[in-house]
Scaffold this motif. Structure first.
Motif, PDB file in Angstrom:
ATOM      1  N   ASP A 175       0.743  -1.528  -0.304  1.00 45.44           N
ATOM      2  CA  ASP A 175      -0.259   0.060   0.124  1.00 45.44           C
ATOM      3  C   ASP A 175       0.853   1.087   0.147  1.00 45.44           C
ATOM      4  OD1 ASP A 175      -2.545  -1.623  -0.734  1.00 45.44           O
ATOM      5  OD2 ASP A 175      -2.313  -1.537   1.977  1.00 45.44           O
ATOM      6  N   TYR A 176       1.862   1.087   0.854  1.00 46.94           N
ATOM      7  CA  TYR A 176       2.910   2.341   0.762  1.00 46.94           C
ATOM      8  C   TYR A 176       3.828   2.663  -0.651  1.00 46.94           C
ATOM      9  CZ  TYR A 176       2.115   2.973   5.776  1.00 46.94           C
ATOM     10  OH  TYR A 176       1.829   3.484   6.750  1.00 46.94           O
ATOM     11  N   THR A 177       3.722   1.687  -0.704  1.00 49.04           N
ATOM     12  CA  THR A 177       4.883   2.004  -2.003  1.00 49.04           C
ATOM     13  C   THR A 177       3.671   2.282  -3.343  1.00 49.04           C
ATOM     14  OG1 THR A 177       6.273   0.164  -1.559  1.00 49.04           O
ATOM     15  CG2 THR A 177       6.193  -0.402  -3.808  1.00 49.04           C
ATOM     16  N   ASN A 178       2.539   1.604  -3.280  1.00 50.83           N
ATOM     17  CA  ASN A 178       1.753   2.178  -4.070  1.00 50.83           C
ATOM     18  C   ASN A 178       0.989   3.555  -4.448  1.00 50.83           C
ATOM     19  OD1 ASN A 178       1.286  -0.611  -6.165  1.00 50.83           O
ATOM     20  ND2 ASN A 178       0.010  -0.656  -4.317  1.00 50.83           N
ATOM     21  N   GLN A 179       1.385   3.881  -3.609  1.00 55.35           N
ATOM     22  CA  GLN A 179       0.980   5.336  -2.357  1.00 55.35           C
ATOM     23  C   GLN A 179       1.582   6.435  -3.448  1.00 55.35           C
ATOM     24  OE1 GLN A 179      -0.157   6.285   1.263  1.00 55.35           O
ATOM     25  NE2 GLN A 179      -0.153   8.355   1.373  1.00 55.35           N
ATOM     26  N   PHE A 180       3.422   6.159  -2.174  1.00 56.47           N
ATOM     27  CA  PHE A 180       3.836   6.863  -2.341  1.00 56.47           C
ATOM     28  C   PHE A 180       5.442   6.605  -3.810  1.00 56.47           C
ATOM     29  CE2 PHE A 180       4.266   6.650   2.589  1.00 56.47           C
ATOM     30  CZ  PHE A 180       3.542   7.755   2.550  1.00 56.47           C
ATOM     31  N   GLN A 192       3.751   5.882  -6.473  1.00 63.14           N
ATOM     32  CA  GLN A 192       3.456   6.140  -7.608  1.00 63.14           C
ATOM     33  C   GLN A 192       3.165   4.442  -8.451  1.00 63.14           C
ATOM     34  OE1 GLN A 192       5.054   8.752  -7.878  1.00 63.14           O
ATOM     35  NE2 GLN A 192       3.470   9.552  -6.628  1.00 63.14           N
ATOM     36  N   SER A 248       1.841   0.442  -9.276  1.00 63.95           N
ATOM     37  CA  SER A 248       0.520   0.028  -8.649  1.00 63.95           C
ATOM     38  C   SER A 248       0.385  -1.887  -8.772  1.00 63.95           C
ATOM     39  CB  SER A 248      -0.246  -0.219 -10.879  1.00 63.95           C
ATOM     40  OG  SER A 248       0.858  -0.754 -11.365  1.00 63.95           O
TER      41      SER A 248
END
Length: 433
Positions: A54-59, A61, A63
């Motif tokens: 979740d953090y990797t996708n959020q920070f 960008q 998927s």
């Protein structure tokens, strides 16, 4: 481009106060960053892979949909190495060979000795089981940092080396991956930030927990390393880059100006200082700075660094310059003088010492051999460069013969009873003849 740089003179009455003001620096880590990192660590500890995803996708960008997508294969690392242009592959290989040759000299070996009564004392050297290497991603590309962190770990005998590197929007850096392949990194995960540090410290379903985390990062990474220290070991909390040059006035001032630029270009908080007993030479270097600065790609960063934290300092002698250097305890110290070995004898505090006019600090950053992970912010007063010894543990060995237990037991008994620790005393006394 007019460049202002602080000028100091060691003979001024308030020189020490001025010097301390120049050196003063505190990383801006506010309470918001601290709390945010605490939350990230707690989330990774409780939710594991899902939190990291979740953090990797959020920070970054990205998927990513499952944990398997976070890890690169050895085939991907090898493909990055195989795709390098010949000149880059040769440079990387040359640097790796030199770093390894130097690291091999640092290996500690186990030892022991036997006393007259048969008691054996010694020290057992054991490599860490697993180490974690943090590598910055995004705009930054630091294959040299991969070599400097990974190769000593491998020389030490670390069983498994786990590398984490963020890949914003899924973009990988081929040079970094090639360096990982060349260095023998075992597993690479495309994650970064505080979440990567937490994953390395505590482990997740997919990412194994490590014993020590090394490598540089931003304020979130540095804060996370501070907060997980104790659960794992860390190398250091690195501050801004630093260079201190002592020159006798006989080196080309353009060389010295560019050496100052080489660290100032890292960021505006970097510190570049020149000490000389020749006032005319300081003027010449100031002119060289003015002349060369407009040519630099990172001119604005260099200008900001030199104007806020740089200095040209006049000392009465080179020996006095060495004493000022000991006070500063710089990350990088260049001795650009006729007899660097003689002056080096007066140096007590420095991360790395570059000897002579032809030894540019930049050589140490990439390929000289000694490690470029160095103590900053005055910590060279009590700490050392990263090395093989950072990935090795020392265990004490004690074997008592019956005679040795009888001799040592009497001493231990007296001291233990003196501390009112009766069980300690009786444990030793049971073995007395």
């Amino acid at each position: 481009m007019t460049q202002t740089i602080t000028r100091l003179n060691s003979s001024d009455a308030n020189f020490q106060q001025q010097l301390q003001q120049l050196l003063a620096f505190e990383e801006s880590s506010d309470d918001t960053v601290h709390q945010r990192v605490l939350d990230i660590i707690a989330n990774v500890r409780s939710k594991g892979d899902q939190a990291v995803l979740d953090y990797t996708n959020q920070f970054d960008q990205c998927s990513l949909t499952n944990a398997a997508e976070m890890e690169l294969t050895q085939e991907q690392l090898k493909a990055a190495w195989d795709s390098l242009p010949e000149d880059k592959a040769d440079a990387l290989q040359t640097a790796a060979n030199r770093v390894q040759a130097y690291a091999e000299k640092q290996k500690m070996e186990s030892w022991q000795y036997t006393e007259a009564d048969g008691t054996i004392l010694g020290q057992k050297i054991t490599p860490l089981d697993r180490a974690g290497l943090y590598v910055p991603g995004g705009k930054a590309s630091y294959p040299s940092s991969v070599l400097m962190n990974a190769i000593p770990a491998k020389v030490a005998g670390v069983r498994e080396l786990i590398m984490v590197v963020p890949t914003p929007q899924g973009h990988t850096n081929e040079l970094v991956l090639a360096a990982a392949y060349l260095s023998g990194v075992d597993r690479v995960f495309t994650i970064g930030g505080a979440q990567a540090v937490a994953a390395l410290a505590y482990g997740t379903e997919s990412i194994p927990a490590v014993e020590k985390i090394v490598g540089p990062g931003n304020i979130y990474v540095a804060t996370a390393k501070k907060l997980v220290f104790g659960q794992v070991g860390i190398d250091m909390i690195a501050g801004p880059s630093e260079i201190l040059i002592i020159c006798d006035g006989k080196t080309d001032p353009d060389w010295i100006a560019m050496d100052l630029f080489s660290q100032a270009e890292h960021d505006q908080d970097a510190q570049a200082i020149l000490l000389s007993d020749d006032a005319d030479f300081l003027d010449a270097v100031a002119q060289s700075i003015e002349k060369l600065l407009p040519e630099m790609e990172r001119a604005e960063i260099i200008k900001a660094s030199l104007s806020t934290r740089g200095a040209l300092i006049k000392t009465e002698s080179l020996i006095e310059a060495a004493e000022v250097a000991n006070t500063i305890a710089p990350e990088h110290l260049e001795l650009s003088v006729a007899d660097p070995e003689a002056l080096c004898a007066h140096i007590r505090n420095a991360g790395a010492i570059f000897m002579g006019r032809y030894t540019a600090e930049a050589l140490g950053d990439y390929c000289a051999g000694p490690n470029h992970v160095l103590p900053t912010s005055g910590t060279a007063r009590f700490s050392s460069p990263l090395g093989v010894y950072d990935f090795q543990k020392r265990s004490s060995l004690i074997f008592c013969s019956a005679e040795g237990a009888n001799t040592l037991g009497k001493t231990a008994s007296v001291l233990a009873r003196g501390e009112s620790l009766t069980a300690h005393a009786r444990s030793a006394e049971y073995r007395l003849k």
